[in-house]
Design an enzyme around this catalytic site. Sequence first.
Site, mmCIF file in Angstrom:
data_model
loop_
_atom_site.group_PDB
_atom_site.id
_atom_site.type_symbol
_atom_site.label_atom_id
_atom_site.label_comp_id
_atom_site.label_asym_id
_atom_site.label_seq_id
_atom_site.Cartn_x
_atom_site.Cartn_y
_atom_site.Cartn_z
ATOM 1 N N SER A 22 -8.034 -15.511 -11.734
ATOM 2 C CA SER A 22 -8.028 -16.341 -10.554
ATOM 3 C C SER A 22 -8.866 -17.623 -10.616
ATOM 4 O O SER A 22 -9.214 -18.447 -9.718
ATOM 5 C CB SER A 22 -8.517 -15.756 -9.161
ATOM 6 O OG SER A 22 -7.408 -14.681 -8.943
ATOM 7 N N CYS A 81 -5.771 4.743 3.106
ATOM 8 C CA CYS A 81 -5.063 4.220 4.215
ATOM 9 C C CYS A 81 -4.322 5.263 5.050
ATOM 10 O O CYS A 81 -4.283 5.177 6.338
ATOM 11 C CB CYS A 81 -4.065 3.190 3.781
ATOM 12 S SG CYS A 81 -3.383 3.723 1.936
ATOM 13 N N SER A 115 3.254 -2.209 -0.218
ATOM 14 C CA SER A 115 2.056 -3.036 0.110
ATOM 15 C C SER A 115 0.803 -2.128 -0.127
ATOM 16 O O SER A 115 -0.451 -2.779 -0.664
ATOM 17 C CB SER A 115 2.068 -3.743 1.443
ATOM 18 O OG SER A 115 1.982 -2.765 2.315
ATOM 19 N N HIS A 159 2.508 1.960 6.764
ATOM 20 C CA HIS A 159 2.756 3.334 6.684
ATOM 21 C C HIS A 159 3.364 4.334 7.889
ATOM 22 O O HIS A 159 2.736 3.994 8.885
ATOM 23 C CB HIS A 159 1.498 4.259 5.971
ATOM 24 C CG HIS A 159 0.884 3.615 4.759
ATOM 25 N ND1 HIS A 159 1.836 2.625 3.908
ATOM 26 C CD2 HIS A 159 0.106 3.864 4.000
ATOM 27 C CE1 HIS A 159 0.922 2.607 2.820
ATOM 28 N NE2 HIS A 159 -0.107 2.976 2.644
HETATM 29 P P1 NAP Z 1 -4.047 -6.064 -5.239
HETATM 30 O O1 NAP Z 1 -3.137 -6.864 -4.139
HETATM 31 O O2 NAP Z 1 -3.849 -5.844 -6.796
HETATM 32 O O3 NAP Z 1 -5.669 -7.167 -5.335
HETATM 33 C C1 NAP Z 1 -6.342 -6.486 -6.421
HETATM 34 C C2 NAP Z 1 -7.412 -7.591 -6.021
HETATM 35 O O4 NAP Z 1 -8.761 -7.075 -7.099
HETATM 36 C C3 NAP Z 1 -7.338 -8.935 -6.571
HETATM 37 O O5 NAP Z 1 -8.332 -9.612 -5.851
HETATM 38 C C4 NAP Z 1 -7.865 -9.135 -7.999
HETATM 39 O O6 NAP Z 1 -8.193 -10.256 -8.330
HETATM 40 C C5 NAP Z 1 -9.102 -8.173 -7.914
HETATM 41 N N1 NAP Z 1 -9.653 -7.692 -9.386
HETATM 42 C C6 NAP Z 1 -8.744 -6.724 -10.271
HETATM 43 N N2 NAP Z 1 -9.385 -6.776 -11.358
HETATM 44 C C7 NAP Z 1 -10.561 -7.443 -11.147
HETATM 45 C C8 NAP Z 1 -11.539 -7.653 -11.919
HETATM 46 N N3 NAP Z 1 -11.671 -7.152 -13.384
HETATM 47 N N4 NAP Z 1 -12.718 -8.311 -11.798
HETATM 48 C C9 NAP Z 1 -12.564 -8.744 -10.468
HETATM 49 N N5 NAP Z 1 -11.564 -8.642 -9.320
HETATM 50 C C10 NAP Z 1 -10.677 -7.969 -9.906
HETATM 51 O O7 NAP Z 1 -4.815 -4.785 -4.735
HETATM 52 P P2 NAP Z 1 -4.821 -4.508 -3.035
HETATM 53 O O8 NAP Z 1 -3.819 -3.866 -2.593
HETATM 54 O O9 NAP Z 1 -5.714 -5.694 -2.552
HETATM 55 O O10 NAP Z 1 -6.039 -3.390 -3.149
HETATM 56 C C11 NAP Z 1 -7.445 -3.474 -3.939
HETATM 57 C C12 NAP Z 1 -8.063 -2.219 -3.993
HETATM 58 O O11 NAP Z 1 -8.634 -1.780 -2.645
HETATM 59 C C13 NAP Z 1 -7.398 -0.984 -4.501
HETATM 60 O O12 NAP Z 1 -7.196 -0.848 -5.685
HETATM 61 C C14 NAP Z 1 -7.892 0.148 -3.770
HETATM 62 O O13 NAP Z 1 -9.185 0.605 -4.504
HETATM 63 C C15 NAP Z 1 -8.371 -0.651 -2.460
HETATM 64 N N6 NAP Z 1 -7.277 -0.263 -1.383
HETATM 65 C C16 NAP Z 1 -7.778 0.433 -0.532
HETATM 66 C C17 NAP Z 1 -6.845 0.807 0.426
HETATM 67 C C18 NAP Z 1 -7.198 1.950 1.556
HETATM 68 O O14 NAP Z 1 -6.506 2.632 1.965
HETATM 69 N N7 NAP Z 1 -8.321 1.806 1.890
HETATM 70 C C19 NAP Z 1 -5.388 0.473 0.537
HETATM 71 C C20 NAP Z 1 -5.039 -0.310 -0.254
HETATM 72 C C21 NAP Z 1 -6.033 -0.679 -1.615
HETATM 73 P P3 NAP Z 1 -7.102 -11.180 -9.164
HETATM 74 O O15 NAP Z 1 -6.395 -11.720 -8.122
HETATM 75 O O16 NAP Z 1 -7.903 -12.271 -9.838
HETATM 76 O O17 NAP Z 1 -6.467 -10.441 -10.407
HETATM 77 C C1 3JM Z 2 -5.231 2.575 -2.872
HETATM 78 O O1 3JM Z 2 -8.262 0.642 -9.448
HETATM 79 C C2 3JM Z 2 -8.102 1.761 -8.910
HETATM 80 O O2 3JM Z 2 -8.011 2.766 -9.480
HETATM 81 C C3 3JM Z 2 -7.398 1.637 -7.570
HETATM 82 C C4 3JM Z 2 -6.284 2.573 -7.024
HETATM 83 C C5 3JM Z 2 -6.116 2.663 -5.498
HETATM 84 C C6 3JM Z 2 -6.664 3.314 -4.576
HETATM 85 C C7 3JM Z 2 -8.062 3.756 -5.006
HETATM 86 O O3 3JM Z 2 -8.014 5.075 -5.728
HETATM 87 O O4 3JM Z 2 -9.161 3.309 -4.798
HETATM 88 C C8 3JM Z 2 -4.976 1.760 -5.028
HETATM 89 C C9 3JM Z 2 -4.390 1.972 -3.797
HETATM 90 C C10 3JM Z 2 -6.166 3.015 -3.320
HETATM 91 C C11 3JM Z 2 -7.076 4.121 -2.441
HETATM 92 O O5 3JM Z 2 -7.376 3.561 -1.053
HETATM 93 O O6 3JM Z 2 -7.596 5.266 -2.512
#
Ligand code: NAP
Ligand code: 3JM
Length: 350
Positions: A45, A133, A163, A257
Amino acid sequence: MLKKKDKYNVAIMGATGAVGAEFLSILEERNFPIKELKLLASEKSKGKSLKFKNESYPVEILGHNSFKGVDIVLSSAGASRSLEFLPSAVKAGAVCVDNSSAFRMDKSVPLVVPEVNPHAIEKHKGIIANPNCSTIQAVVALWPLHQAAKIKRIVFSTYQSVSGAGQKKILEMEKQVDEINKHMDNWIAGHHNVDKFLIKEFPHQIAFNLIPQIDVFLDNAYTKEEMKMVHETRKIMEDDSIKITATCIRVPVFFAHSESINIETEKKLKPEEARKILSKAPGVIVIDDPANQKYPMPLDGEGKNEVFVGRIREDESIQNGLNLWVVSDNLRKGAALNAIQIAELLIKHA
Ligand code: NAP
Ligand code: 3JM
């Protein structure tokens, strides 16, 4: 500990992602008291900027030195980034609300849903975990019923949108749908598979399909997502005696969901009592009018902040059983909104 201030320096880890976009939108919507905003993402990014309140903010590359002067970190850059970088943020004096699974089951880390266990934030040591989530929307609906009738057993069956797996997965489903639309005239069995090169992110085609696998398989034949629901629900409701089983399914829906939830309670709870309790519950909207075909659907949940509950009916196969249908926007209440509500609680207690 967060010190009382009028405005706070906030960093978003994973600002360019699907959850990151919702963080920006909800922080603006709720007029969160921000002094300085820092947007962090990966090397990919570099050079990008994002809009917040009509101003453009540059995206910075996440590093161990990103947290100087930061009060609050909202983190959603994946579990391994949370494990690697959040200790540096805590060392720099920030309080972190983490969206990943990295710290959720750590005994010293509170796992919080403000409608259920707000008191848990008090014991934090710099990191507060935001649940998965699917767990969040489930416990918002179940907690009031648990208080009224004590839940003994839960059977979760989820229908989770693409998503929930990030931006790349949303785009993959879009491309697969486009490809199938090119052959719309061929509506006979066996013609709805896309080319293998269009299946990269999910283990199988998601368009016009269902995938009974979310996250990796564990030794007990459940997926990690399913076991997240089991363990996190018990931790948030502070009741290890609840018997829980879950099946998590990825469905070709873009946002929100849905969950079919079956519960067995100690005390008898009639559907009309459950409806009454839920209609007064914080963060819940009951839509339950089968005669007029009214029930929550993911398209209704998309972009909304509440947890929608419907199809409340007796489970006639047991003495004290209920079935519910629960829908919520996984990127809002299921992720960014819940994390921001936690940050607001931290500010209230500062
Ligand atoms: P996403 O759309 O794939 O976005 C991932 C984000 O993480 C992007 O901003 C990406 O930056 C950044 N990233 C990835 N690798 C990185 C690195 N090495 N250093 C710095 N930034 C990095 O995923 P998302 O749906 O937003 O979800 C992100 C995370 O939130 C998930 O992996 C999960 O752990 C958590 N999550 C939680 C819930 C929940 O239920 N609470 C729901 C969804 C996700 P770039 O754009 O630069 O690659
Ligand atoms: C939702 O990088 C990762 O391992 C993220 C995988 C992930 C997670 C997680 O385990 O944090 C993707 C989507 C989740 C979550 O909320 O548990």
